[in-house]
Scaffold this motif. Structure first.
Motif, PDB file in Angstrom:
ATOM      1  N   LEU A 193       0.782  -1.245   0.043  1.00 39.96           N
ATOM      2  CA  LEU A 193      -0.019  -0.099   0.067  1.00 39.96           C
ATOM      3  C   LEU A 193       0.957   1.068   0.221  1.00 39.96           C
ATOM      4  O   LEU A 193       0.624   2.156  -0.666  1.00 39.96           O
ATOM      5  N   TRP A 194       1.980   1.251   0.601  1.00 41.53           N
ATOM      6  CA  TRP A 194       2.835   2.442   0.865  1.00 41.53           C
ATOM      7  C   TRP A 194       3.490   2.660  -0.467  1.00 41.53           C
ATOM      8  O   TRP A 194       3.491   3.947  -0.769  1.00 41.53           O
TER       9      TRP A 194
ATOM     10  N   SER B 262      -5.531   6.841  -2.930  1.00 42.98           N
ATOM     11  CA  SER B 262      -5.710   7.214  -1.412  1.00 42.98           C
ATOM     12  C   SER B 262      -7.343   7.316  -1.152  1.00 42.98           C
ATOM     13  O   SER B 262      -7.769   7.144  -0.006  1.00 42.98           O
ATOM     14  N   ALA B 263      -7.984   8.073  -2.186  1.00 43.95           N
ATOM     15  CA  ALA B 263      -9.437   8.128  -1.863  1.00 43.95           C
ATOM     16  C   ALA B 263     -10.048   6.965  -1.710  1.00 43.95           C
ATOM     17  O   ALA B 263     -11.027   6.556  -0.781  1.00 43.95           O
ATOM     18  N   ALA B 264      -9.696   5.908  -2.585  1.00 43.35           N
ATOM     19  CA  ALA B 264     -10.297   4.724  -2.777  1.00 43.35           C
ATOM     20  C   ALA B 264      -9.935   3.786  -1.345  1.00 43.35           C
ATOM     21  O   ALA B 264     -10.980   3.336  -0.709  1.00 43.35           O
ATOM     22  N   LEU B 265      -8.701   3.883  -0.744  1.00 44.43           N
ATOM     23  CA  LEU B 265      -8.378   3.327   0.368  1.00 44.43           C
ATOM     24  C   LEU B 265      -9.111   3.855   1.768  1.00 44.43           C
ATOM     25  O   LEU B 265      -9.675   3.113   2.319  1.00 44.43           O
ATOM     26  N   THR B 266      -9.295   4.978   1.691  1.00 43.29           N
ATOM     27  CA  THR B 266     -10.185   5.698   2.778  1.00 43.29           C
ATOM     28  C   THR B 266     -11.734   5.332   2.766  1.00 43.29           C
ATOM     29  O   THR B 266     -12.151   4.934   3.429  1.00 43.29           O
ATOM     30  N   THR B 267     -12.282   5.414   1.439  1.00 49.00           N
ATOM     31  CA  THR B 267     -13.672   5.182   1.173  1.00 49.00           C
ATOM     32  C   THR B 267     -13.800   3.769   1.472  1.00 49.00           C
ATOM     33  O   THR B 267     -15.076   3.335   1.768  1.00 49.00           O
TER      34      THR B 267
END
Ligand SMILES: [Zn+2]
Length: 214
Positions: A73-74, A139-144
């Protein structure tokens, strides 16, 4: 206000200009404009659609992921994964076409926007039907994705399946490029779920469309 004050003016005296944040070049495109409008319409309160800072500690390092998954992920978030677009930006390749569809292979394309990824996500056993195609950034996908609850037998509280699906898409892409073997979307989803089970419960259980088969 804080964010405005944090902007550093150019040391060389360059004049200000408008930059479109949704493309790498900073130049507006109709395609990304459409995706931005759709994402805002669908999720107007999602702070990441407004380009708020990304919280690494919460989203990655403290997540319920294996160390290997955290590194994956990083790397993905840092644009350090060797997808075509990143190699092109570093001058390591002349072309950077997606192995599945021929479009420019960026991180977002490979995991969220490619027709192959879309076909994989459609098979995900979530309680809602997410459409990663509308999300502008990884990043938006990971948070959502934290709101994408898994249906039984995986179930709520088991942790996010999102990184495992991305990992399986990444593996499918590499297998096709380096071994010329195509995993169908259903096989890729199957791999994501079995890997997830192995990590969470220490055993491989074959799960398919909500049923434990063995
Ligand atoms: Zn593609």
């Amino acid at each position: 206000m804080k964010q405005i004050l944090a902007i550093k003016p150019s040391k060389k005296g360059a004049t200000d200009s408008f930059i479109w944040l949704s493309t790498k070049s900073g130049v507006y495109s109709v395609k990304t404009g459409y995706h931005s409008a759709m994402a805002l319409q669908e999720n107007p309160l999602d702070p990441l659609n407004l380009h708020e800072p990304f919280n690494w500690m919460t989203e990655v390092w403290n997540g319920k992921f294996s160390p290997k998954m955290k590194v994956f992920l990083w790397k993905t978030l840092q644009e350090a994964l060797p997808v075509g677009g990143n190699l092109l930006n570093r001058g390591l390749m002349d072309t950077a076409c997606c192995i599945h569809c021929g479009d420019l292979e960026t991180t977002e394309h490979l995991f969220l926007h490619c027709p192959y990824a879309t076909a994989v996500w459609k098979l995900a056993p979530f309680s809602i039907n997410p459409n990663p195609n509308l999300l502008q950034s990884f990043s938006a996908a990971l948070t959502t994705s934290k709101t994408w609850i898994c249906l039984p037998p995986i179930g709520a509280g088991s942790g996010s399946l999102f990184p495992w699906i991305c990992w399986a898409i990444w593996k499918a892409r590499n297998t096709l490029i380096f071994e010329e073997r195509l995993f169908q979307p259903v096989e890729t989803m199957h791999k994501a779920i079995t890997d997830f089970f192995f990590f969470r419960f220490g055993q491989v259980r074959i799960v398919f469309f909500g049923q434990v088969l063995g």
